[in-house]
Design a protein around this motif. Structure first.
Motif, PDB file in Angstrom:
ATOM      1  N   VAL A 136     -14.140  17.782 -15.125  1.00 25.24           N
ATOM      2  CA  VAL A 136     -15.707  17.945 -14.712  1.00 25.24           C
ATOM      3  C   VAL A 136     -16.354  18.065 -15.222  1.00 25.24           C
ATOM      4  N   ILE A 137     -15.917  18.649 -16.594  1.00 29.50           N
ATOM      5  CA  ILE A 137     -16.780  18.876 -17.873  1.00 29.50           C
ATOM      6  C   ILE A 137     -18.197  17.107 -18.195  1.00 29.50           C
ATOM      7  N   LEU A 138     -16.707  16.371 -18.273  1.00 26.55           N
ATOM      8  CA  LEU A 138     -17.300  14.831 -17.685  1.00 26.55           C
ATOM      9  C   LEU A 138     -19.066  14.554 -16.840  1.00 26.55           C
ATOM     10  N   ARG A 139     -18.723  15.155 -15.765  1.00 27.28           N
ATOM     11  CA  ARG A 139     -20.017  15.463 -14.645  1.00 27.28           C
ATOM     12  C   ARG A 139     -20.621  15.704 -15.232  1.00 27.28           C
ATOM     13  N   GLN A 140     -20.297  16.926 -16.013  1.00 30.67           N
ATOM     14  CA  GLN A 140     -21.604  17.784 -16.185  1.00 30.67           C
ATOM     15  C   GLN A 140     -22.169  17.391 -17.300  1.00 30.67           C
ATOM     16  N   GLN A 141     -21.726  16.505 -18.389  1.00 36.19           N
ATOM     17  CA  GLN A 141     -22.320  16.117 -19.579  1.00 36.19           C
ATOM     18  C   GLN A 141     -23.153  14.684 -19.271  1.00 36.19           C
ATOM     19  N   LEU A 142     -22.491  14.074 -18.376  1.00 37.41           N
ATOM     20  CA  LEU A 142     -23.005  12.718 -17.856  1.00 37.41           C
ATOM     21  C   LEU A 142     -24.926  12.824 -17.705  1.00 37.41           C
ATOM     22  N   GLU A 143     -25.200  11.434 -17.598  1.00 36.74           N
ATOM     23  CA  GLU A 143     -26.854  11.889 -16.893  1.00 36.74           C
ATOM     24  C   GLU A 143     -26.698  11.714 -15.376  1.00 36.74           C
ATOM     25  N   PRO A 144     -26.801  12.536 -14.565  1.00 38.27           N
ATOM     26  CA  PRO A 144     -26.764  12.529 -13.295  1.00 38.27           C
ATOM     27  C   PRO A 144     -26.863  11.209 -12.129  1.00 38.27           C
ATOM     28  N   GLU A 145     -28.084  10.001 -12.732  1.00 39.15           N
ATOM     29  CA  GLU A 145     -28.099   9.139 -12.772  1.00 39.15           C
ATOM     30  C   GLU A 145     -27.199   8.203 -12.308  1.00 39.15           C
ATOM     31  N   ILE A 146     -26.235   8.261 -14.137  1.00 36.03           N
ATOM     32  CA  ILE A 146     -24.973   7.403 -13.840  1.00 36.03           C
ATOM     33  C   ILE A 146     -23.965   8.153 -12.390  1.00 36.03           C
ATOM     34  N   ILE A 147     -23.823   8.930 -12.936  1.00 38.38           N
ATOM     35  CA  ILE A 147     -22.993   9.669 -11.798  1.00 38.38           C
ATOM     36  C   ILE A 147     -23.151   9.461 -10.124  1.00 38.38           C
ATOM     37  N   GLU A 148     -24.014   9.758 -10.127  1.00 42.84           N
ATOM     38  CA  GLU A 148     -24.579   9.149  -8.801  1.00 42.84           C
ATOM     39  C   GLU A 148     -24.586   7.675  -8.475  1.00 42.84           C
ATOM     40  N   CYS A 149     -24.130   6.575  -9.453  1.00 45.77           N
ATOM     41  CA  CYS A 149     -24.366   5.583  -9.381  1.00 45.77           C
ATOM     42  C   CYS A 149     -23.128   4.471  -8.754  1.00 45.77           C
ATOM     43  N   TYR A 150     -21.573   6.251  -9.806  1.00 41.44           N
ATOM     44  CA  TYR A 150     -20.875   5.475  -9.068  1.00 41.44           C
ATOM     45  C   TYR A 150     -19.785   6.458  -8.203  1.00 41.44           C
ATOM     46  N   GLU A 151     -20.400   6.830  -7.483  1.00 44.36           N
ATOM     47  CA  GLU A 151     -19.725   7.913  -6.934  1.00 44.36           C
ATOM     48  C   GLU A 151     -18.732   7.363  -5.538  1.00 44.36           C
ATOM     49  N   ILE A 152     -17.700   7.087  -5.734  1.00 43.44           N
ATOM     50  CA  ILE A 152     -16.740   6.437  -4.618  1.00 43.44           C
ATOM     51  C   ILE A 152     -17.392   6.881  -3.768  1.00 43.44           C
ATOM     52  N   GLY A 153     -17.960   6.023  -2.678  1.00 45.74           N
ATOM     53  CA  GLY A 153     -17.512   6.273  -0.832  1.00 45.74           C
ATOM     54  C   GLY A 153     -19.400   6.868  -0.557  1.00 45.74           C
ATOM     55  N   LEU A 156     -21.034   2.685 -20.181  1.00 46.44           N
ATOM     56  CA  LEU A 156     -21.517   3.024 -21.124  1.00 46.44           C
ATOM     57  C   LEU A 156     -21.315   2.209 -22.801  1.00 46.44           C
ATOM     58  N   GLU A 157     -21.334   2.498 -23.629  1.00 46.72           N
ATOM     59  CA  GLU A 157     -21.217   1.753 -24.755  1.00 46.72           C
ATOM     60  C   GLU A 157     -19.645   1.527 -25.389  1.00 46.72           C
ATOM     61  N   GLU A 158     -18.996   1.558 -25.820  1.00 46.38           N
ATOM     62  CA  GLU A 158     -17.743   1.875 -27.060  1.00 46.38           C
ATOM     63  C   GLU A 158     -18.273   2.727 -27.470  1.00 46.38           C
ATOM     64  N   LYS A 159     -18.783   3.124 -28.509  1.00 41.68           N
ATOM     65  CA  LYS A 159     -19.303   3.909 -29.577  1.00 41.68           C
ATOM     66  C   LYS A 159     -20.237   5.409 -28.262  1.00 41.68           C
ATOM     67  N   GLU A 160     -20.632   5.320 -27.809  1.00 39.78           N
ATOM     68  CA  GLU A 160     -21.180   6.057 -26.817  1.00 39.78           C
ATOM     69  C   GLU A 160     -20.278   6.633 -26.345  1.00 39.78           C
ATOM     70  N   ARG A 161     -19.420   6.123 -25.555  1.00 44.38           N
ATOM     71  CA  ARG A 161     -18.609   6.744 -24.185  1.00 44.38           C
ATOM     72  C   ARG A 161     -17.411   8.105 -25.988  1.00 44.38           C
ATOM     73  N   LYS A 162     -16.811   7.095 -26.742  1.00 45.66           N
ATOM     74  CA  LYS A 162     -16.015   8.075 -27.614  1.00 45.66           C
ATOM     75  C   LYS A 162     -16.507   9.318 -27.542  1.00 45.66           C
ATOM     76  N   GLN A 163     -18.234   8.947 -28.272  1.00 48.21           N
ATOM     77  CA  GLN A 163     -18.694  10.406 -28.602  1.00 48.21           C
ATOM     78  C   GLN A 163     -18.775  10.906 -27.282  1.00 48.21           C
ATOM     79  N   THR A 164     -19.664  10.365 -26.213  1.00 50.00           N
ATOM     80  CA  THR A 164     -19.024  11.403 -24.756  1.00 50.00           C
ATOM     81  C   THR A 164     -17.342  12.503 -24.931  1.00 50.00           C
ATOM     82  N   ILE A 165     -17.018  11.722 -25.176  1.00 54.99           N
ATOM     83  CA  ILE A 165     -15.180  11.402 -24.277  1.00 54.99           C
ATOM     84  C   ILE A 165     -14.815  12.668 -25.265  1.00 54.99           C
TER      85      ILE A 165
END
Length: 206
Positions: A177-194, A116-125
């Protein structure tokens, strides 16, 4: 901000130059208010807590011995003032379950956030931090946004550095856990380890 050390102003105040306290208030008012808002989660109450904190700081300046950073010392006063206010209000925090937490989830969240962009990342966190219990919100804010180390966090929260490390880890679990619920599913799926090879993962996540 002036580069003049806090101790110089503290010495002036203790010598009777009470106007010097305005410099310290101006220097730390935003920090104190932000932390108070994290804890009490109400703007008006956060303002009152900040005012109470500075009253306590002023009346307790003679007790500051310089054994820790001045910012650490006033963080602790702010934290305790917030706890007192919360005890009066007895507000319940959202209970975050980490029963389904997996060991790689924090790494996955870190990877996703880095996309994510820096500003977007801070807002999300920030948004996700506000869903955590007050003390965990406070702790993670100190660690992520105010660059406080574990020893300083321990002093502020009146716990050992080792206990602070344990609390930080559990708080990061809940935040993940909360971030996983908030972030777009495709972003999470893309970075799922393994799930996909690293090289392919990097290509698909561009």
């Amino acid at each position: 901000m002036s580069t003049i050390h806090d101790q110089n102003y503290i010495d002036k105040i203790l010598q009777g130059e009470t106007n010097a306290f305005a410099v310290l208030v101006d220097r730390y008012k935003d920090m104190i208010f932000t932390l108070a808002l994290k804890m009490v989660k109400n703007r008006e109450e956060a303002e009152e807590v900040a005012q109470d904190t500075f009253i306590k700081i002023y009346s307790s300046l003679t007790k500051f011995k310089g054994e820790s950073k001045f910012s650490t010392w006033i963080y602790k006063i702010a934290y305790n003032t917030c706890l007192d206010r919360l005890k009066k209000n007895k507000k319940d925090d959202l209970n975050i379950s980490i029963d389904d937490f997996s060991s790689h989830l924090i790494k996955t969240m870190d990877n996703a956030l880095s996309a994510l962009e820096e500003k977007e990342r801070k807002q999300t966190i920030q948004k996700c931090l506000n869903l955590l219990p007050s003390d965990e919100n406070f702790l993670l804010t100190l660690f992520y946004f105010d660059d406080q180390n574990l020893e300083e966090i321990g002093k502020i929260m009146n716990i050992s550095a080792n206990n602070a490390k344990v609390k930080l880890f559990r708080s990061r679990q809940k935040l993940a856990v909360i971030l996983r619920q908030q972030l777009e599913p495709e972003i999470i799926e893309c970075y799922e380890i393994g799930k996909i090879p690293k090289q392919k993962q990097n290509e698909e996540c561009r």
